[in-house]
Write a protein that holds these residues in place. Structure first.
Motif, PDB file in Angstrom:
ATOM      1  N   PHE A  64       0.619  -1.079  -0.052  1.00 58.45           N
ATOM      2  CA  PHE A  64       0.037  -0.114   0.063  1.00 58.45           C
ATOM      3  C   PHE A  64       0.626   1.345   0.102  1.00 58.45           C
ATOM      4  CE2 PHE A  64      -2.542  -3.398   2.166  1.00 58.45           C
ATOM      5  CZ  PHE A  64      -3.463  -3.529   1.315  1.00 58.45           C
ATOM      6  N   GLU A  68      -0.043   2.408  -3.458  1.00 61.56           N
ATOM      7  CA  GLU A  68      -1.410   3.217  -3.410  1.00 61.56           C
ATOM      8  C   GLU A  68      -1.504   4.310  -2.631  1.00 61.56           C
ATOM      9  OE1 GLU A  68      -4.583   2.365  -4.517  1.00 61.56           O
ATOM     10  OE2 GLU A  68      -3.960   0.502  -5.399  1.00 61.56           O
ATOM     11  N   VAL A  74      -6.326   7.544  -2.717  1.00 57.74           N
ATOM     12  CA  VAL A  74      -6.534   7.551  -1.356  1.00 57.74           C
ATOM     13  C   VAL A  74      -6.616   8.971  -0.722  1.00 57.74           C
ATOM     14  CG1 VAL A  74      -6.009   5.266  -1.055  1.00 57.74           C
ATOM     15  CG2 VAL A  74      -4.486   6.857  -0.922  1.00 57.74           C
ATOM     16  N   MET A 301      -4.567  -5.599   5.049  1.00 62.71           N
ATOM     17  CA  MET A 301      -5.478  -4.789   4.120  1.00 62.71           C
ATOM     18  C   MET A 301      -6.634  -4.312   4.904  1.00 62.71           C
ATOM     19  SD  MET A 301      -6.273  -5.479   0.885  1.00 62.71           S
ATOM     20  CE  MET A 301      -5.463  -6.897   0.398  1.00 62.71           C
ATOM     21  N   PHE A 305      -7.883  -0.100   6.081  1.00 58.52           N
ATOM     22  CA  PHE A 305      -8.860   0.379   5.397  1.00 58.52           C
ATOM     23  C   PHE A 305     -10.242   0.390   5.907  1.00 58.52           C
ATOM     24  CE2 PHE A 305      -5.598  -0.201   2.029  1.00 58.52           C
ATOM     25  CZ  PHE A 305      -5.724   1.042   1.418  1.00 58.52           C
ATOM     26  N   MET A 315     -10.968   6.076   0.481  1.00 58.78           N
ATOM     27  CA  MET A 315     -10.852   5.970  -1.049  1.00 58.78           C
ATOM     28  C   MET A 315     -11.466   7.676  -1.230  1.00 58.78           C
ATOM     29  SD  MET A 315      -9.891   3.431  -1.948  1.00 58.78           S
ATOM     30  CE  MET A 315      -9.824   3.335  -3.512  1.00 58.78           C
ATOM     31  N   THR A 337     -16.538  -2.347  -4.517  1.00 62.13           N
ATOM     32  CA  THR A 337     -15.206  -1.869  -4.345  1.00 62.13           C
ATOM     33  C   THR A 337     -15.415  -0.940  -3.155  1.00 62.13           C
ATOM     34  OG1 THR A 337     -14.665  -1.998  -6.709  1.00 62.13           O
ATOM     35  CG2 THR A 337     -13.399  -0.584  -5.151  1.00 62.13           C
ATOM     36  N   LEU A 347     -12.445   1.042   1.230  1.00 64.62           N
ATOM     37  CA  LEU A 347     -12.109  -0.007   0.547  1.00 64.62           C
ATOM     38  C   LEU A 347     -12.563  -1.078   0.901  1.00 64.62           C
ATOM     39  CD1 LEU A 347     -10.490  -0.830  -2.223  1.00 64.62           C
ATOM     40  CD2 LEU A 347      -8.583  -1.179  -0.630  1.00 64.62           C
ATOM     41  N   LYS A 349     -13.256  -3.953  -1.383  1.00 65.91           N
ATOM     42  CA  LYS A 349     -12.985  -5.136  -2.131  1.00 65.91           C
ATOM     43  C   LYS A 349     -12.812  -6.396  -1.794  1.00 65.91           C
ATOM     44  CE  LYS A 349     -10.883  -4.795  -6.937  1.00 65.91           C
ATOM     45  NZ  LYS A 349      -9.765  -3.909  -7.715  1.00 65.91           N
ATOM     46  N   GLY A 433      -7.023  -0.598  -5.201  1.00 66.86           N
ATOM     47  CA  GLY A 433      -6.593  -1.226  -3.900  1.00 66.86           C
ATOM     48  C   GLY A 433      -5.724  -2.434  -4.463  1.00 66.86           C
TER      49      GLY A 433
END
Length: 489
Positions: A64, A68, A74, A301, A305, A315, A337, A347, A349, A433
């Motif tokens: 990340f 990301e 983000v 993960m 988030f 996001m 998502t 996020l 997803k 993501g």
């Protein structure tokens, strides 16, 4: 194989341990030479597994941070997550933990050891030995590919560090040299060595995994024709289950479950000939299984988030505004998502429902490094650059059909740049993501125009991460990336 002395030299370089030379000059009570640890097929398997373990350690957080958090996907989450906010807001200093290349160089050194010793190991089937060697070359290429995208020029090691010497103190090597003379040649070697008749793994690098990294590298080198041709090769690899080994998943519901079921709570399986995944979208992924990594090695993960109290990122409004554009309204991917939860667009997803209180349920996931739709959209971009707009848009149409959207035609575009931007927007939504957006902005040199209005990122050199100050203190030949000056803090 983690704790033997031949590995310490690389650790000294990567970790920048103080007084490392004094420590290494002392005679150990017991020492096992590197060559003695690479004697059997079992040793080779353990050595290759160690490289994958180091990749997992590297990407546990940096997936990340590197792919990301610096992008327009983000925005900062909870105020308590200051480390992540500095990266998102373009306020990094040289003591950020994501600025360390420690485990990445451990990974490179382990790959170098495998490349040196595996060819001399006797195995009943030479194809198995070649497959191990091919994975080592591919993993070294992947490690350097991450390194040059994150820091630009980096120190280059193609021989293992087995004991202390002044040779570990190297200057940085030009990133384009590494791409042309190390990454792509390593992938060519891997292509010739990987066992195409037995290696059907997605948690390890198969021949399609080699081609995915290679196609990505060709795109960075602007070798669009070669990237196009490389992606085409994937259609030639058959699955033992029938059909192709990697393929497009046309159903949006199955697209959702491949993230929430195929990647979550997956049992460990170290049998290369057994493809335990139902979805053929995945090419290569890094898996986090509690049985393998324990409760201190799980994925970040969900922690980063989900939940307003400690989520690192949400996001961004800019990302969410894409779904309000005329040709994006009704995108079936949106609700799979993102979810608005506690005043933030999270996020989701990789979650089948709401946040689970069970650590096992929320943290046993995998990070997709490459999947087939990623390759299709890369191929579309490559074809757009070759003037094949119609073929490019046909690939985009396949992806958008799954999302319930119409696709523009050649007549709707006035320039190649417009077609490429259309494809890049599709990549942004489809791969949200998945650690791809920031690298797309770098690769296409659009990071300034996209990020300047968001966080002021516009100065040359700002696109690179700082090199952690500890690496520079230990190795005086390392020069800091210019944007971050010559300070050590």
């Amino acid at each position: 194989m983690k704790n033997i002395k031949y590995f310490v030299g690389a650790v000294c370089l990567a970790l920048s341990l103080n007084s490392c030379s004094d420590f290494l000059n002392e005679e150990p009570v017991s020492e096992i030479p590197a060559g003695d640890m690479w004697q059997t097929a079992r040793d080779a398997k353990a050595g290759i597994n160690e490289i994958y373990g180091l990749l997992r350690s590297t990407l546990r957080e940096n997936y990340f941070y590197w792919g990301e958090f610096r992008s327009d996907n983000v925005a900062p989450g909870a105020p308590v997550m200051a480390d992540q906010a500095r990266v998102i807001n373009n306020l990094m200093s040289t003591d950020e933990k994501c600025a360390k290349w420690t485990t990445l160089y451990q990974m490179i050194n382990q790959a170098n050891l495998a490349i040196k010793y595996v060819p001399n190991i006797s195995m009943p089937d030479v194809a198995d030995r070649n497959d191990y060697l091919g994975q080592a070359y591919a993993l070294r290429a992947l490690a350097y590919f991450y390194a040059i995208r994150v820091w630009g020029d980096v120190p280059l090691f193609t021989e293992p560090t087995e004991k202390y010497s002044e040779a570990i103190y190297k200057e940085r090597t030009d990133k384009n040299y590494i791409l042309e003379h190390v990454i792509l040649p390593d992938l060519k070697k891997a292509e010739s060595l990987i066992n195409r008749n037995k290696n059907y793994e997605r948690k390890r690098i198969s021949i399609c995994g080699v081609w995915a990294i290679m196609a990505d590298a060709y795109m960075w080198a602007k070798e669009y024709n070669l990237a196009d041709q490389t992606i085409d090769k994937m259609a030639t690899i058959a699955s033992k289950k029938g059909g192709r080994f990697v393929d497009f998943e046309p159903n949006i519901a199955t697209w959702h479950t491949m993230f929430t079921e195929e990647l979550t709570n997956k049992p460990s399986d170290d049998t290369p000939e057994n493809d335990e995944y139902n979805s053929r979208e995945f090419i290569f992924l890094v898996h986090f299984n509690m049985d393998e990594v324990g409760t201190n090695g799980y994925s970040y993960m969900y922690q980063w988030f989900s939940g307003s109290g400690n989520r690192a990122a949400v996001m961004s409004d800019k990302f969410m505004s894409i779904f309000d554009e005329k040709d994006m309204k009704g995108d079936l991917r949106k609700d799979y998502t993102v979810k608005n939860y506690q005043n933030g667009n999270e996020l989701r997803k990789y979650m089948a429902g709401d946040i689970s209180n069970s650590l096992n349920k929320t943290c046993e996931v995998a990070y997709p490094i490459y999947r087939y739709t990623d390759m299709m959209l890369l191929q579309a971009e490559a074809r757009a650059h070759q003037g094949k707009w119609g073929e490019a848009l046909d690939l985009v149409k396949t992806v958008r059909d799954r999302a319930g959207l119409n696709t523009l035609t050649e007549n709707d575009f006035a320039s190649e740049e417009e077609v490429v931007n259309y494809i890049l927007r599709e990549r942004q939504v489809e791969l949200a993501g998945e650690g791809r957006r920031w690298f797309d902005l770098l690769r296409t040199e659009k990071w300034k125009e996209v990020m300047k209005p968001i966080n002021g990122m516009e100065q040359d050199g700002n696109e690179l991460f700082p090199i952690h100050y500890s690496h520079i203190l230990e190795n005086p030949k390392i020069v800091q990336n210019t944007y971050y000056g010559n300070t050590n803090n």
